[in-house]
Motif scaffolding. Structure first.
Motif, PDB file in Angstrom:
ATOM      1  N   PRO A  52       0.791  -1.029   0.099  1.00  0.00           N
ATOM      2  CA  PRO A  52      -0.109   0.052  -0.086  1.00  0.00           C
ATOM      3  C   PRO A  52       0.898   1.150  -0.041  1.00  0.00           C
ATOM      4  O   PRO A  52       0.429   2.150  -0.659  1.00  0.00           O
ATOM      5  CB  PRO A  52      -0.760   0.039   1.409  1.00  0.00           C
ATOM      6  N   LEU A  53       1.949   1.291   0.926  1.00  0.00           N
ATOM      7  CA  LEU A  53       2.564   2.506   0.891  1.00  0.00           C
ATOM      8  C   LEU A  53       3.469   2.856  -0.567  1.00  0.00           C
ATOM      9  O   LEU A  53       3.673   3.885  -0.987  1.00  0.00           O
ATOM     10  CB  LEU A  53       3.715   2.099   1.929  1.00  0.00           C
ATOM     11  N   GLY A  54       3.927   1.749  -1.203  1.00  0.00           N
ATOM     12  CA  GLY A  54       4.551   1.923  -2.449  1.00  0.00           C
ATOM     13  C   GLY A  54       3.616   2.320  -3.590  1.00  0.00           C
ATOM     14  O   GLY A  54       4.015   3.035  -4.249  1.00  0.00           O
ATOM     15  N   ILE A  55       2.349   1.864  -3.402  1.00  0.00           N
ATOM     16  CA  ILE A  55       1.325   2.364  -4.578  1.00  0.00           C
ATOM     17  C   ILE A  55       1.166   3.724  -4.192  1.00  0.00           C
ATOM     18  O   ILE A  55       1.073   4.412  -5.158  1.00  0.00           O
ATOM     19  CB  ILE A  55      -0.037   1.318  -4.211  1.00  0.00           C
ATOM     20  N   ARG A  56       0.989   4.142  -2.956  1.00  0.00           N
ATOM     21  CA  ARG A  56       0.808   5.553  -2.432  1.00  0.00           C
ATOM     22  C   ARG A  56       1.761   6.618  -3.127  1.00  0.00           C
ATOM     23  O   ARG A  56       1.595   7.639  -3.650  1.00  0.00           O
ATOM     24  CB  ARG A  56       0.525   5.752  -0.916  1.00  0.00           C
ATOM     25  N   LYS A  57       2.992   6.166  -2.676  1.00  0.00           N
ATOM     26  CA  LYS A  57       4.136   6.695  -3.323  1.00  0.00           C
ATOM     27  C   LYS A  57       4.325   7.062  -4.820  1.00  0.00           C
ATOM     28  O   LYS A  57       4.709   7.941  -5.437  1.00  0.00           O
ATOM     29  CB  LYS A  57       5.462   6.249  -2.889  1.00  0.00           C
ATOM     30  N   ALA A  58       3.847   6.017  -5.663  1.00  0.00           N
ATOM     31  CA  ALA A  58       3.740   6.049  -7.056  1.00  0.00           C
ATOM     32  C   ALA A  58       2.768   6.760  -7.508  1.00  0.00           C
ATOM     33  O   ALA A  58       3.077   7.668  -8.191  1.00  0.00           O
ATOM     34  CB  ALA A  58       3.430   4.572  -7.644  1.00  0.00           C
ATOM     35  N   VAL A  59       1.430   6.892  -6.957  1.00  0.00           N
ATOM     36  CA  VAL A  59       0.385   7.998  -7.258  1.00  0.00           C
ATOM     37  C   VAL A  59       0.939   9.284  -6.824  1.00  0.00           C
ATOM     38  O   VAL A  59       0.410  10.028  -7.711  1.00  0.00           O
ATOM     39  CB  VAL A  59      -0.889   7.492  -6.717  1.00  0.00           C
ATOM     40  N   THR A  60       1.527   9.450  -5.803  1.00  0.00           N
ATOM     41  CA  THR A  60       1.955  10.839  -5.392  1.00  0.00           C
ATOM     42  C   THR A  60       3.589  11.070  -5.891  1.00  0.00           C
ATOM     43  O   THR A  60       3.976  11.773  -4.797  1.00  0.00           O
ATOM     44  CB  THR A  60       1.570  11.077  -3.724  1.00  0.00           C
ATOM     45  N   ASP A  61       3.778  10.621  -6.745  1.00  0.00           N
ATOM     46  CA  ASP A  61       5.243  10.707  -6.976  1.00  0.00           C
ATOM     47  C   ASP A  61       5.764  12.062  -7.210  1.00  0.00           C
ATOM     48  O   ASP A  61       4.992  13.253  -7.786  1.00  0.00           O
ATOM     49  CB  ASP A  61       5.592  10.007  -8.321  1.00  0.00           C
TER      50      ASP A  61
END
Length: 372
Positions: free
Chosen positions: A159-168
């Motif tokens: 989940p954290l990796g996905i959030r970081k990718a979306v809010t890159d």
């Protein structure tokens, strides 16, 4: 798919054979051995790991320990072993027979393979228990650390990796990346020492226990208190072990999703009217998770079976990591080879399961059309 599974299962045979053969050859050239360990114990020069383990059962049937011939001429038997001068050559021969070294190396290797085919791993040289019993005694610790570490890593990192990718590029992405990089750079054993100093009565707070997997009165606690006590003891070791794995998995997930988000099919999905959430979890997730799944077997086998020697030592957790290290130091070959064989076999099986999971996530992948 059935033919692919059969081919992979058949390939496990030469793979296991190669692993065991290379390990066996390396051991033959390694200095020292179980006979030398017994000789060192007799001479009082034993500095191995088992010499520091209470109740380790050093030396099985060494009834002839006192048979020392004062001034006896050293013959070909005793001259093979350092420190054997003055010992009865017949005693040395009995030791060789007890440990199986009275047979040529190739016979010992073939006999070991034959026994392993039936999962007969023999007994430990220096603990006087079967290897399987010894592994079973240490397995709960490694299971606890491995399962919960893997579960915790994936539940947080994905989940954290996905959030970081979306809010890159956002403030959230920048500061979480800083925390992750610092966490990855600090060794796990340093984190363990810091946690002990801060939270285990080292210098400040005394919130968590320092040793063991459960409390001494664990058996007398109600079931719900047993659960709390179990996780109470696991908290600090899990944090120390999971930090580097957590950082690696988070960055891997982020980069995988970033690569997929930039592809043309994402723009096409958005142009057709899909929401950002539908595009992310309906199209991107399936493709981006493939590389994350590819790293699962190695992470699982390492966390579940290898454990961490330093973490186990620091928190006094007697698991498979510590067992393997002590077995190598003590030249306890049955334990060394048995654990290597079991872990290699499980690793190969988990790799096969990982490949099959590919097809479950993305049915377009067909291993039948590929050469193994």
């Amino acid at each position: 798919m059935t033919a692919y599974i059969i081919r992979r299962l058949l390939l496990m045979i030469p793979t296991l054979l190669g692993i065991m053969l290379v390990s066996f050859v390396v051991v033959q050239f390694a200095p020292g051995g179980p006979v030398e360990r017994v000789i060192a114990q007799l001479s009082g020069a034993d500095t191995g790991a088992s010499s520091r383990i209470p109740g380790s059962g050093q030396g099985g049937d060494f009834g002839a320990r006192g048979q020392v011939q004062g001034g006896a001429q050293v013959d070909a038997v005793t001259s093979k072993y350092r420190g054997a001068q003055g010992l009865d050559p017949e005693f040395i021969k009995r030791l060789e027979k007890q440990f199986g070294f009275d047979k040529p190396a190739h016979e010992r290797f073939l006999l070991m393979l034959w026994n392993y085919l039936t999962f007969d791993f023999g007994k430990s040289y220096f603990r006087d228990v079967s290897v399987l019993q010894l592994i079973a005694e240490k397995l709960p610790v490694s299971m606890s650390l491995g399962i919960w570490m893997t579960l915790l890593t994936y539940l947080i990192s994905i989940p954290l990796g996905i959030r970081k990718a979306v809010t890159d590029g956002s403030r959230f992405d920048v500061w979480t990346s800083g925390v992750i990089i610092v966490g990855y750079a600090v060794p796990g054993f340093m984190v363990a020492i810091l946690l002990i100093i801060l939270f285990a009565g080292g210098s400040y707070l005394d919130w968590f226990p320092l040793r063991g997997l459960t409390s001494e009165n664990f058996a007398f606690l109600p079931w719900w208190q047993q659960i709390l006590d179990y996780f109470w003891h696991l908290t600090l070791p899990l944090i120390a072990m999971a930090l580097s794995a957590f950082a690696t998995m988070t960055l891997l997930t982020k980069n995988s999703f970033l690569d997929e988000i930039k592809k043309q099919y994402v723009l096409t999905a958005r142009a057709k009217g899909c929401t950002a959430r539908q595009t992310l979890y309906g199209h991107v997730f399936r493709n981006a998770m493939l590389i994350v799944i590819a790293g699962f077997p190695g992470a699982f086998v390492h966390a579940f079976f290898s454990g961490s020697l330093l973490i186990e030592t620091i928190f006094s957790l007697d698991g498979l990591g510590l067992l393997g290290f002590e077995s190598v130091l003590n030249r306890d070959y049955p334990v060394v080879f048995a654990t290597l064989y079991i872990f290699a076999l499980i690793g190969l099986v988990v790799n096969l399961i990982s490949d099959l999971t590919y097809t479950w996530i993305d049915p377009r992948i067909d291993f039948e059309t590929r050469e193994v």
